[in-house]
Design an enzyme around this catalytic site. Structure first.
Site, PDB file in Angstrom:
ATOM      1  N   THR A 177      42.733   0.735  16.705  1.00 44.79           N
ATOM      2  CA  THR A 177      43.532   0.004  17.799  1.00 44.79           C
ATOM      3  C   THR A 177      42.359  -0.833  17.756  1.00 44.79           C
ATOM      4  O   THR A 177      42.132  -2.032  18.566  1.00 44.79           O
ATOM      5  CB  THR A 177      43.379   0.808  19.108  1.00 44.79           C
ATOM      6  OG1 THR A 177      42.442   1.193  19.357  1.00 44.79           O
ATOM      7  CG2 THR A 177      45.060   1.749  19.217  1.00 44.79           C
ATOM      8  N   ASP A 308      41.255  15.040  29.532  1.00 44.97           N
ATOM      9  CA  ASP A 308      41.570  14.028  29.249  1.00 44.97           C
ATOM     10  C   ASP A 308      40.668  13.230  29.869  1.00 44.97           C
ATOM     11  O   ASP A 308      40.826  11.895  29.916  1.00 44.97           O
ATOM     12  CB  ASP A 308      43.147  13.910  29.441  1.00 44.97           C
ATOM     13  CG  ASP A 308      43.073  11.599  29.021  1.00 44.97           C
ATOM     14  OD1 ASP A 308      42.336  11.355  27.813  1.00 44.97           O
ATOM     15  OD2 ASP A 308      44.303  11.474  29.772  1.00 44.97           O
ATOM     16  N   LYS A 331      34.656   8.716  31.457  1.00 43.94           N
ATOM     17  CA  LYS A 331      36.068   8.720  32.745  1.00 43.94           C
ATOM     18  C   LYS A 331      35.507   9.307  33.298  1.00 43.94           C
ATOM     19  O   LYS A 331      35.982   8.799  34.978  1.00 43.94           O
ATOM     20  CB  LYS A 331      36.916  10.025  31.766  1.00 43.94           C
ATOM     21  CG  LYS A 331      38.072   8.379  31.038  1.00 43.94           C
ATOM     22  CD  LYS A 331      39.514   9.161  31.035  1.00 43.94           C
ATOM     23  CE  LYS A 331      39.896   8.141  30.043  1.00 43.94           C
ATOM     24  NZ  LYS A 331      41.675   9.247  29.903  1.00 43.94           N
TER      25      LYS A 331
END
Length: 563
Positions: A177, A308, A331
């Site tokens: 990606t 995650d 994150k």
């Protein structure tokens, strides 16, 4: 219409097609020294420079006149997941599109020079889809990484395919990606698509820029019997998933090290994947020798991560406080400072929004709060949501203010994690039943763009928006910082004060990596707009801010300049 009408003269080249309207005239090959020290008006690397600052020394557009910005030209892009970063060299723009399309445009006018379009049927039998975040340039070639796990090189003058190397088997889920970087004649790229169980793992590889031949490959997962292998317990190789290397790296010529981030282990929850150890080298920063791929050091930010909470994102190289440092934020909204020569921890600054871990600012020790470790089938209330506060939308650094500019999304989540089938071909991230909500400190907003002093960790200013911040940050020597949101806004801020000096609306969400450059002596600011991609943009804004509507199509590039 004239341009499109003339495309009937397109001709097939190898496995793709090439629309050649004009060659790039007087092309000047990009040398190693030019990559390491790009001209002020060029944007030759993903974040312009090896150190990933996302900063331009251009100052024609500045605080005093940015309010006069107007649209100079625009370009419709391919539909699909859009998170593009244009490159600019000597007034020519090289633009990655969704689906593997790459175009060369006159950066002053937007006129198309050539377009490379891969065959719509991929080698694996499916259509090439998905994000093409960035490309690379070196000598007379443009380098791309494809959705079916190939690396390609195009002639920068004509767009003709020069070489095409199969790096991994896309039938196993492997893909790219993000594009490569080029260091010392090596094309270096990190693979993704490692969530499903298979008899192999994710990796970073180096290739000869002239031929595409693979020169080295470094696994991002510690294998059984290798150093760190015991951190996965007794799991066999096939059940060691994740540690995708899906964001491009940085490079320091002084240390001669490439710095690359890795993602979380899969499945996300420890209870689902069957580990209670660190699971190396997930959620780490890796320092690699670009000539051999040898891992010189690693630093694991979140050992045994279980929700995650990616730390895969950009590594920004700044000399601060007398230390050659590397700064990274994942994150959780924790800014990590490492010694980039040794990998030793220096400092951690928690923005204070997350409620999952305790982190020692002077030690870096991470301790999970007991009630935040997911158990299968049991709801856990956590901030951030799995979307994260900070994600692929890269920070920028300005040496004028000594500050980082950080795009944020302020969401939390009530999540219930479930198990996966532990057999080859299965696995994945693991099912998560989720209910998102706005962060209690967000004052009802979903987005934030903030400036943080790197020495003190103090937030200098913040601007909150009803929708999430949705572009990377861009800082310039004109005293400006640029950013955009999901609700189609593009902002130019006073980098010192945060005052909004100019704003406009795009056709759909501002999304991707804004850049600035010179063409024919004039400064331009280019901003992608788009949909899809790893943005959670079809989930969180529509769920938590349903009153905000944006078109679900309209990928394009919008280029602004002074009158």
């Amino acid at each position: 219409m004239k341009l499109r009408a003339s495309l009937s003269s397109a001709f097939a080249v190898l496995s793709g097609s090439l629309w050649l309207l004009a060659q790039v005239k007087d092309y000047r090959p990009v040398t190693e020294d030019m990559l390491r020290h790009p001209a002020a008006g060029d944007w030759l690397n993903w974040r312009r420079t090896d150190n990933a600052w996302g900063y331009s020394p251009l100052d024609q557009i500045k605080r005093e006149n940015v309010g006069r910005l107007q649209l100079a030209w625009s370009w419709a892009m391919e539909e699909g997941a859009q998170e593009a970063t244009p490159l600019v060299h000597d007034g020519i723009m090289y633009l990655p599109n969704p689906g593997g399309v790459i175009q060369a445009l006159d950066a002053a006018t937007g006129d198309l020079l050539w377009e490379y379009r891969p065959a719509r049927t991929s080698r694996g039998g499916g259509e090439l889809r998905g994000v093409q975040r960035n490309i690379a340039i070196y000598e007379d070639k443009i380098f791309g990484a494809t959705g079916d796990a190939h690396l390609i090189a195009l002639d920068a003058r004509t767009g003709k395919l020069v070489w095409d190397t199969t790096v991994a088997d896309s039938k196993l889920g492997y893909n790219y990606t993000s594009g490569p970087i080029v260091v010392r004649g090596k094309v270096i790229a990190g693979i993704t698509g490692c969530s499903r169980y298979k008899e192999d793992v994710c990796f970073i590889s180096g290739h000869d820029a002239a031929t595409g031949k693979e020169l080295w490959r470094t696994s991002t997962v510690a294998r059984p019997g290798e150093p760190g292998g015991d951190t996965w317990g007794d799991l066999p190789l096939a059940l060691r998933a994740g540690s995708d290397a899906w964001i491009s790296g940085s490079y320091d010529p002084e240390t001669n090290l490439v710095y690359w981030g890795t993602a979380q282990a899969k499945p996300w929850a420890r209870a689902a994947r069957g580990t209670d150890g660190d699971a190396l080298y997930t959620n780490s920063t890796l320092a690699l020798d670009p000539d051999t791929g040898k891992m010189k050091w690693y630093y694991q930010h979140l050992p045994g991560e279980t929700q995650d909470m990616d730390e895969v994102f950009e590594s920004i190289l700044i000399d601060s406080g007398g230390r050659k440092s590397l700064f990274k934020m994942g994150k959780l909204g924790i800014l990590w400072q490492l010694d980039r020569a040794s990998g030793k921890f220096i400092h951690a600054t928690d923005l204070g929004y997350q409620n999952i871990v305790e982190v020692g600012p002077e030690t870096g020790k991470v301790t999970y709060r007991p009630d935040k470790i997911p158990q299968l089938g049991v709801e856990v209330d956590m901030c951030p949501s799995t979307a994260g506060f900070k994600d692929w939308r890269a920070m920028a650094f300005s040496p004028q203010t000594n500050a980082l500019y950080i795009p944020m999304a302020l969401t939390c989540e009530k999540a219930t994690f479930s198990d996966v089938e532990k057999v080859v071909g299965k696995g994945g991230t693991g099912p998560v039943k989720r209910k998102d909500y706005k962060h209690p400190a967000s004052e009802g907003n979903l987005g934030e763009y903030l400036a943080m002093d790197i020495r003190s960790g103090k937030v200098l200013w913040r601007h909150r928006t009803p929708s999430p911040s949705n572009t990377a940050a861009l800082a310039t020597a004109g005293g400006l910082a640029f950013g955009g949101d999901w609700d189609r806004h593009l902002y130019a801020y006073d980098a010192a004060s945060g005052k909004i000096l100019w704003q406009t609306r795009l056709v759909t969400s501002a999304q991707g990596f804004p850049i600035t450059y010179l063409a024919k002596g004039k400064q331009y600011v280019a901003v992608p707009a788009g949909t899809g991609g790893g943005s959670w943009s079809t989930l969180i804004p529509t769920e938590l801010a349903p009153e905000i509507r944006r078109p679900n199509s309209g990928n394009g590039l919008f280029v602004f300049a002074l009158p």
